[in-house]
Design a protein around this motif. Structure first.
Motif, short mmCIF file in Angstrom:
data_model
loop_
_atom_site.label_atom_id
_atom_site.label_comp_id
_atom_site.label_asym_id
_atom_site.label_seq_id
_atom_site.Cartn_x
_atom_site.Cartn_y
_atom_site.Cartn_z
N THR A 62 -44.80 -16.33 -34.04
CA THR A 62 -44.62 -17.46 -33.14
C THR A 62 -44.42 -16.99 -31.71
OG1 THR A 62 -43.67 -18.89 -34.85
CG2 THR A 62 -43.11 -19.42 -32.59
N HIS A 63 -45.05 -17.70 -30.77
CA HIS A 63 -44.82 -17.45 -29.34
C HIS A 63 -44.93 -18.77 -28.59
CE1 HIS A 63 -44.63 -15.38 -25.53
NE2 HIS A 63 -45.73 -16.01 -25.13
N PHE A 64 -43.90 -19.08 -27.81
CA PHE A 64 -43.86 -20.32 -27.03
C PHE A 64 -44.16 -20.05 -25.57
CE2 PHE A 64 -40.61 -21.13 -30.43
CZ PHE A 64 -41.31 -22.12 -31.10
N VAL A 65 -44.90 -20.97 -24.94
CA VAL A 65 -45.16 -20.87 -23.50
C VAL A 65 -44.72 -22.12 -22.75
CG1 VAL A 65 -47.09 -19.26 -23.82
CG2 VAL A 65 -47.54 -21.72 -23.73
N ASP A 66 -44.38 -23.19 -23.48
CA ASP A 66 -43.84 -24.38 -22.82
C ASP A 66 -42.86 -25.07 -23.76
OD1 ASP A 66 -45.55 -27.47 -23.21
OD2 ASP A 66 -45.60 -25.82 -24.62
N SER A 67 -42.11 -26.02 -23.21
CA SER A 67 -41.01 -26.63 -23.97
C SER A 67 -41.42 -27.84 -24.79
CB SER A 67 -39.89 -27.06 -23.00
OG SER A 67 -40.37 -28.06 -22.11
N SER A 68 -42.58 -28.39 -24.52
CA SER A 68 -42.99 -29.64 -25.17
C SER A 68 -43.97 -29.44 -26.32
CB SER A 68 -43.61 -30.59 -24.14
OG SER A 68 -44.77 -30.00 -23.58
N GLY A 69 -44.57 -28.24 -26.41
CA GLY A 69 -45.56 -28.00 -27.44
C GLY A 69 -46.95 -28.48 -27.08
N LEU A 70 -47.15 -28.86 -25.82
CA LEU A 70 -48.44 -29.40 -25.41
C LEU A 70 -49.43 -28.34 -24.92
CD1 LEU A 70 -47.30 -32.63 -23.50
CD2 LEU A 70 -48.31 -32.47 -25.77
N ASP A 71 -48.93 -27.16 -24.64
CA ASP A 71 -49.82 -26.11 -24.17
C ASP A 71 -50.52 -25.46 -25.36
OD1 ASP A 71 -50.84 -23.53 -23.23
OD2 ASP A 71 -49.65 -23.90 -21.43
N PRO A 72 -51.86 -25.39 -25.34
CA PRO A 72 -52.59 -24.82 -26.48
C PRO A 72 -52.35 -23.33 -26.68
CG PRO A 72 -54.08 -25.29 -24.65
CD PRO A 72 -52.77 -25.92 -24.30
N HIS A 73 -51.65 -22.68 -25.75
CA HIS A 73 -51.35 -21.26 -25.91
C HIS A 73 -50.10 -21.02 -26.75
CE1 HIS A 73 -54.00 -21.21 -22.30
NE2 HIS A 73 -54.49 -20.15 -22.93
N ASN A 74 -49.38 -22.08 -27.12
CA ASN A 74 -48.29 -21.92 -28.09
C ASN A 74 -48.90 -21.47 -29.41
OD1 ASN A 74 -45.82 -22.93 -26.69
ND2 ASN A 74 -47.06 -24.78 -26.49
N ARG A 75 -48.18 -20.61 -30.14
CA ARG A 75 -48.69 -20.11 -31.40
C ARG A 75 -47.60 -20.13 -32.47
NH1 ARG A 75 -52.74 -20.85 -29.30
NH2 ARG A 75 -54.55 -19.48 -28.94
N SER A 76 -47.97 -20.50 -33.70
CA SER A 76 -47.04 -20.43 -34.82
C SER A 76 -47.81 -20.55 -36.12
CB SER A 76 -45.96 -21.52 -34.73
OG SER A 76 -44.90 -21.23 -35.62
N THR A 77 -47.09 -20.50 -37.23
CA THR A 77 -47.68 -20.64 -38.56
C THR A 77 -46.83 -21.61 -39.37
OG1 THR A 77 -46.37 -18.84 -39.50
CG2 THR A 77 -48.50 -18.25 -38.50
N ALA A 78 -47.37 -22.07 -40.48
CA ALA A 78 -46.61 -22.98 -41.35
C ALA A 78 -45.33 -22.30 -41.85
CB ALA A 78 -47.47 -23.42 -42.53
N SER A 79 -45.43 -21.01 -42.16
CA SER A 79 -44.27 -20.27 -42.64
C SER A 79 -43.18 -20.19 -41.57
CB SER A 79 -44.69 -18.85 -43.06
OG SER A 79 -43.57 -18.09 -43.47
N ASP A 80 -43.59 -19.94 -40.34
CA ASP A 80 -42.62 -19.86 -39.25
C ASP A 80 -42.01 -21.22 -38.93
OD1 ASP A 80 -42.93 -17.17 -39.04
OD2 ASP A 80 -43.71 -17.18 -36.99
N VAL A 81 -42.84 -22.27 -38.95
CA VAL A 81 -42.32 -23.62 -38.71
C VAL A 81 -41.30 -23.98 -39.78
CG1 VAL A 81 -42.90 -26.08 -38.61
CG2 VAL A 81 -44.36 -24.41 -37.46
N ALA A 82 -41.54 -23.56 -41.01
CA ALA A 82 -40.59 -23.82 -42.09
C ALA A 82 -39.24 -23.15 -41.79
CB ALA A 82 -41.14 -23.31 -43.42
N LYS A 83 -39.27 -21.95 -41.23
CA LYS A 83 -38.03 -21.26 -40.86
C LYS A 83 -37.30 -22.04 -39.77
CE LYS A 83 -39.91 -16.70 -41.97
NZ LYS A 83 -40.39 -15.41 -41.42
N MET A 84 -38.05 -22.60 -38.82
CA MET A 84 -37.45 -23.37 -37.74
C MET A 84 -36.84 -24.68 -38.26
SD MET A 84 -39.15 -24.54 -34.11
CE MET A 84 -40.55 -25.33 -34.91
#
Length: 205
Positions: A62-84
């Motif tokens: 996972t790597h975040f580039v903005d706070s809203s999740g609207l930037d397409p450069h944000n990256r994550s996976t289902a497994s990581d989202v589950a951890k969050m």
């Protein structure tokens, strides 16, 4: 903010707690950006804090580039989202704010109010017990839903990414619930199946 729409009047005020409330339950993107902008050290410090938190949770993809999740450069996976989602469930305020069916926020300077509804239809109905939830949408990411729900007395964490239509994550949740309870589930629609096959083909090219 990537051409997103908001009903909030520029320059008006709202408490931090209320701002978090509408950001979580109704995906108010300006609220998320405002929270980041008012973080100690400013917006960039907030993004760095997000990535530190993700790393501490073991979200290695996972790597975040903005706070809203609207930037397409944000990256994550289902497994990581589950951890969050699992980590978010530990906070009573997040559970409460994210599952509120409807809420009225009262702004100042000038004084006005706005009504908000939960973006997860399951949290607005009475057939499901939703313990924590967050929806998301981006053209590149599709319709997304992460939540903890109670099924037959057990806490179940679900993550759906890149669903086709607005109601598809809701239908997928229903199919998962039916499968857990009966071992069977209704088939997905032909359109959803075509969308899935198209996406898989793009990934393998």
């Amino acid at each position: 903010m990537y051409n997103t729409y908001t009903r909030i009047r520029m320059g008006s005020t709202l408490s931090r707690g209320e701002t978090i409330h509408i950001a979580l339950m109704s995906s108010e993107n300006l609220a998320a950006a405002t929270l980041a902008g008012n973080y100690p050290g400013g917006y960039n410090a907030f993004i760095k804090a997000m990535n530190r938190k993700a790393k501490s949770l073991g979200m290695t993809n996972t790597h975040f580039v903005d706070s809203s999740g609207l930037d397409p450069h944000n990256r994550s996976t289902a497994s990581d989202v589950a951890k969050m989602v699992r980590a978010a469930y530990k906070y009573p305020e997040i559970r409460k704010y994210s599952t509120t069916p409807v809420h009225t926020a009262y702004f100042g300077k000038p004084n006005y109010k706005l009504g908000y509804t939960n973006t997860n239809a399951l949290a607005r109905g009475k057939k499901w017990t939703v313990n924590v939830t967050k929806t998301g949408f981006l053209d590149e990411a599709g319709r997304c839903l992460g939540m903890v729900t109670t099924i037959d007395g057990k806490k179940i964490l679900m993550v759906m990414l890149d669903s086709q239509g607005k109601l598809t994550p809701i239908g997928d949740a229903g199919r998962i619930k039916q499968w857990l309870q009966t071992g069977k589930s209704k088939p997905i629609t032909a359109d959803a199946k075509y969308y899935q096959q198209k996406k898989l083909k793009e990934l393998t090219q």
